[in-house]
Design a protein around this motif. Structure first.
Motif, PDB file in Angstrom:
ATOM      1  N   SER A 208       0.853  -1.188   0.000  1.00 53.44           N
ATOM      2  CA  SER A 208       0.000   0.000   0.000  1.00 53.44           C
ATOM      3  C   SER A 208       0.886   1.235   0.000  1.00 53.44           C
ATOM      4  O   SER A 208       2.101   1.133   0.176  1.00 53.44           O
ATOM      5  CB  SER A 208      -0.826   0.069   1.285  1.00 53.44           C
ATOM      6  OG  SER A 208      -1.850  -0.867   1.298  1.00 53.44           O
ATOM      7  N   ALA A 209       0.271   2.383  -0.129  1.00 51.17           N
ATOM      8  CA  ALA A 209       0.974   3.653   0.046  1.00 51.17           C
ATOM      9  C   ALA A 209       1.320   3.833   1.520  1.00 51.17           C
ATOM     10  O   ALA A 209       0.644   3.284   2.393  1.00 51.17           O
ATOM     11  CB  ALA A 209       0.092   4.793  -0.423  1.00 51.17           C
TER      12      ALA A 209
ATOM     13  N   THR B  89      -2.195   8.430   0.702  1.00 45.46           N
ATOM     14  CA  THR B  89      -3.331   8.461  -0.226  1.00 45.46           C
ATOM     15  C   THR B  89      -4.306   9.580   0.149  1.00 45.46           C
ATOM     16  O   THR B  89      -4.803  10.297  -0.725  1.00 45.46           O
ATOM     17  CB  THR B  89      -4.039   7.088  -0.252  1.00 45.46           C
ATOM     18  OG1 THR B  89      -3.053   6.083  -0.485  1.00 45.46           O
ATOM     19  CG2 THR B  89      -5.070   7.021  -1.353  1.00 45.46           C
TER      20      THR B  89
ATOM     21  N   GLU C  97       1.523   4.169  -4.035  1.00 44.78           N
ATOM     22  CA  GLU C  97       1.987   2.774  -4.025  1.00 44.78           C
ATOM     23  C   GLU C  97       3.297   2.620  -4.808  1.00 44.78           C
ATOM     24  O   GLU C  97       4.124   1.768  -4.508  1.00 44.78           O
ATOM     25  CB  GLU C  97       0.905   1.858  -4.619  1.00 44.78           C
ATOM     26  CG  GLU C  97      -0.147   1.357  -3.632  1.00 44.78           C
ATOM     27  CD  GLU C  97      -1.106   2.407  -3.109  1.00 44.78           C
ATOM     28  OE1 GLU C  97      -1.155   3.524  -3.663  1.00 44.78           O
ATOM     29  OE2 GLU C  97      -1.829   2.117  -2.128  1.00 44.78           O
TER      30      GLU C  97
ATOM     31  N   PHE D 270      -3.455  -1.573  -5.441  1.00 46.56           N
ATOM     32  CA  PHE D 270      -4.449  -0.495  -5.614  1.00 46.56           C
ATOM     33  C   PHE D 270      -4.575  -0.013  -7.063  1.00 46.56           C
ATOM     34  O   PHE D 270      -5.478   0.720  -7.381  1.00 46.56           O
ATOM     35  CB  PHE D 270      -4.036   0.655  -4.684  1.00 46.56           C
ATOM     36  CG  PHE D 270      -4.945   1.851  -4.582  1.00 46.56           C
ATOM     37  CD1 PHE D 270      -6.306   1.723  -4.358  1.00 46.56           C
ATOM     38  CD2 PHE D 270      -4.412   3.136  -4.660  1.00 46.56           C
ATOM     39  CE1 PHE D 270      -7.117   2.856  -4.218  1.00 46.56           C
ATOM     40  CE2 PHE D 270      -5.213   4.275  -4.522  1.00 46.56           C
ATOM     41  CZ  PHE D 270      -6.568   4.129  -4.305  1.00 46.56           C
TER      42      PHE D 270
ATOM     43  N   ARG E 196     -10.795   2.787  -2.321  1.00 52.91           N
ATOM     44  CA  ARG E 196      -9.999   2.859  -1.094  1.00 52.91           C
ATOM     45  C   ARG E 196      -9.896   1.485  -0.434  1.00 52.91           C
ATOM     46  O   ARG E 196     -10.864   0.734  -0.407  1.00 52.91           O
ATOM     47  CB  ARG E 196     -10.601   3.886  -0.121  1.00 52.91           C
ATOM     48  CG  ARG E 196     -10.613   5.322  -0.650  1.00 52.91           C
ATOM     49  CD  ARG E 196      -9.246   5.828  -1.086  1.00 52.91           C
ATOM     50  NE  ARG E 196      -8.216   5.752  -0.084  1.00 52.91           N
ATOM     51  CZ  ARG E 196      -7.940   6.716   0.809  1.00 52.91           C
ATOM     52  NH1 ARG E 196      -8.648   7.827   0.814  1.00 52.91           N
ATOM     53  NH2 ARG E 196      -6.958   6.559   1.673  1.00 52.91           N
ATOM     54  N   GLY E 197      -8.701   1.190   0.045  1.00 55.98           N
ATOM     55  CA  GLY E 197      -8.463  -0.125   0.633  1.00 55.98           C
ATOM     56  C   GLY E 197      -8.201  -1.206  -0.404  1.00 55.98           C
ATOM     57  O   GLY E 197      -8.132  -2.394  -0.092  1.00 55.98           O
ATOM     58  N   GLY E 198      -8.021  -0.789  -1.654  1.00 54.69           N
ATOM     59  CA  GLY E 198      -7.964  -1.735  -2.768  1.00 54.69           C
ATOM     60  C   GLY E 198      -6.726  -2.608  -2.855  1.00 54.69           C
ATOM     61  O   GLY E 198      -6.701  -3.578  -3.624  1.00 54.69           O
ATOM     62  N   SER E 199      -5.685  -2.306  -2.081  1.00 55.69           N
ATOM     63  CA  SER E 199      -4.481  -3.148  -2.149  1.00 55.69           C
ATOM     64  C   SER E 199      -4.763  -4.577  -1.686  1.00 55.69           C
ATOM     65  O   SER E 199      -4.110  -5.513  -2.152  1.00 55.69           O
ATOM     66  CB  SER E 199      -3.367  -2.562  -1.292  1.00 55.69           C
ATOM     67  OG  SER E 199      -2.983  -1.325  -1.804  1.00 55.69           O
ATOM     68  N   ASP E 200      -5.707  -4.742  -0.774  1.00 56.23           N
ATOM     69  CA  ASP E 200      -6.096  -6.098  -0.363  1.00 56.23           C
ATOM     70  C   ASP E 200      -6.555  -6.888  -1.587  1.00 56.23           C
ATOM     71  O   ASP E 200      -6.206  -8.055  -1.770  1.00 56.23           O
ATOM     72  CB  ASP E 200      -7.281  -6.056   0.628  1.00 56.23           C
ATOM     73  CG  ASP E 200      -6.908  -5.429   1.961  1.00 56.23           C
ATOM     74  OD1 ASP E 200      -5.716  -5.423   2.301  1.00 56.23           O
ATOM     75  OD2 ASP E 200      -7.836  -4.944   2.653  1.00 56.23           O
TER      76      ASP E 200
HETATM   77  N1  ASP Z   1      -3.520   3.331  -0.531  1.00 55.06           N
HETATM   78  C1  ASP Z   1      -4.885   2.999  -0.836  1.00 55.06           C
HETATM   79  C2  ASP Z   1      -5.805   3.557   0.234  1.00 55.06           C
HETATM   80  O1  ASP Z   1      -5.354   4.193   1.174  1.00 55.06           O
HETATM   81  C3  ASP Z   1      -5.082   1.532  -1.028  1.00 55.06           C
HETATM   82  C4  ASP Z   1      -4.797   0.672   0.172  1.00 55.06           C
HETATM   83  O2  ASP Z   1      -4.114   1.092   1.103  1.00 55.06           O
HETATM   84  O3  ASP Z   1      -5.258  -0.457   0.203  1.00 55.06           O
HETATM   85  O4  ASP Z   1      -6.994   3.415   0.142  1.00 55.06           O
END
Ligand code: ASP
Ligand code: MG
Length: 416
Positions: free
Chosen positions: A41-42, A47, A74, A136, A150-154
């Protein structure tokens, strides 16, 4: 020895020291003989800052340029981790979404992964190289950078694991998935194993450990998933086999869970808005007249309750995400002619509390226990929805914590 995707979230890569710590986790897995792809992730806060700049530049901006901006966080982490690994003598290189490539649709800001061609990464595995992929992000058919929400790295990590036929460890700042939010219930316990279905419900009901889409993908492709902490010592003995117990929470098929609880976890969300349309004519087509226009405006409705009608008139209550409440009211007011109601009432201070567990399928009385326990605390239920493995109730938001604590002990989830 096997193939492994390791994903590290923003707090785990927040500065160079933490990136070094991440590298030691990677080193342990490489030394154990695994082929390793890392998804990052970043760095924490990055982000949010990038999103802020995009908004400052223009509140209504080109979504393609938004993605160009926010995907950059990222890229930085991927390069930094590759350098740190190289410094430790571990061959590694960074991969941006377009370099892999991670192909997505063109829904900028909320793109879905269509396909990952992992052949380039697999070739480098054969040379002993670790892949560090920027999470992401992806690339659309017309060659533009996209992001996954958002949260897309998962989701990037699980999709890569599916493409590689690998298992996937999600490293975060907590040591697993808990029976409920430990900030509300200090006796909440870490869950050792949870089924995909239950995790999916918990994620979409407000537990913030995993992006909902990533659980969906893991379930569809049967990717063995584990949530664990990056802050445990990197050199501590590692027994994270999917069949045994691991240091974190293993998300797996229901059949692989020996000791099944009736209720596995309790989730809550305060981001709910409630609307009641008062005294609408009870005739075919009214529901369509209310919910059609809401759908057309991209407002998703969650719970719906329709009362028994009196004199041919009835009340319909439903919930929407709190942020959409003003818009929902506008839409309903705009359709007053077609619907023909007397009044609209709304509240932004409601909460949804849910109990989740696959054991409900074979146990009667789970709902009755829930309603009794809430009644004993004087908590009024305003709406109810159920699925095969979940019961959700809508209550006054002021009682959220009390309801969660009460239900946690009702179903015997309290630890020491
Ligand atoms: N950096 C992105 C976010 O903050 C993706 C992630 O962290 O999963 O939403
Ligand atoms: Mg996250």
């Amino acid at each position: 020895m096997g193939r492994l995707v390791m994903k590290f979230g923003g707090t785990s890569v927040a500065d160079i020291d933490r990136i070094r710590n991440v590298a030691r986790h990677v080193e342990r897995e490489v030394k154990a003989g695994n082929e390793v792809a890392v998804v990052v992730s970043a760095m924490a806060g990055t982000t949010d800052r990038l999103v802020g700049w995009a908004r400052e530049a223009a509140p209504l901006h080109d979504a393609r340029e938004y993605d160009t901006i926010v995907a950059s966080g990222e890229q930085i982490t991927a390069g930094l981790l590759a350098i740190v690994l190289q410094e430790m003598g571990i061959p590694a290189r960074s991969w941006l979404g377009w370099q892999v490539p991670v192909k997505t649709d063109s829904m900028h800001g909320a793109a879905r992964i269509l396909d990952i061609d992992a052949s380039g990464i697999i070739e480098r595995f054969a040379q002993g190289q670790v892949a560090v992929m920027a999470g992401f992000q992806g690339i659309s058919d017309d060659g533009r950078v996209t992001t996954l929400g958002r949260g897309g790295s998962d989701t990037s990590a699980v999709a890569l694991a599916a493409a590689l036929g690998a298992r996937c460890d999600i490293y975060t700042d907590v040591d697993g998935v808990y029976t409920t939010d430990p900030r509300i219930v200090p006796t909440a316990r870490k869950i050792d194993r949870i089924s995909y279905e239950e995790m999916l419900e918990l994620a979409s009901l407000g537990a913030k450990v995993l992006q909902t889409r990533s659980v969906e993908l893991a379930m569809v492709h049967r990717v063995p998933l584990q949530v664990r902490s990056s802050f445990e010592a990197p050199d501590s003995p590692n027994q994270n086999t999917i069949d045994g117990t691991g240091p974190g929470t293993i998300v797996c098929d229901e059949e692989h869970i020996v000791e099944q609880q009736v209720v596995t976890g309790i989730a809550y969300s305060k981001d709910e808005g409630k609307v009641t349309v008062v005294r609408v004519p009870d005739r075919p087509g009214v529901s369509a007249a209310i919910f059609g226009p809401l759908a057309e405006n991209g407002i998703s409705v969650d719970m719906i309750v329709q009362n028994v009608s009196e004199d041919g008139l009835t009340d319909i209550t439903f919930t929407v995400p709190q942020k959409d409440l003003p818009r929902a009211l506008k839409v309903i007011e705009g359709c007053k002619g077609e619907i023909g109601y007397e009044a609209v009432r709304s509240s932004g201070s409601v909460a949804k509390v849910s109990v989740v567990g696959v054991g409900m399928r074979s146990h009667a009385g789970v709902a009755a226990d829930m309603f009794k326990a809430l009644a004993a605390r004087g908590i009024n239920i305003e709406a109810i929805t159920t699925s095969e493995i979940k019961i959700s109730v809508l209550i006054d938001a002021a009682y959220t914590e009390l309801a969660v604590r009460t239900l946690h002990s009702t179903y015997g989830l309290d630890g020491e």
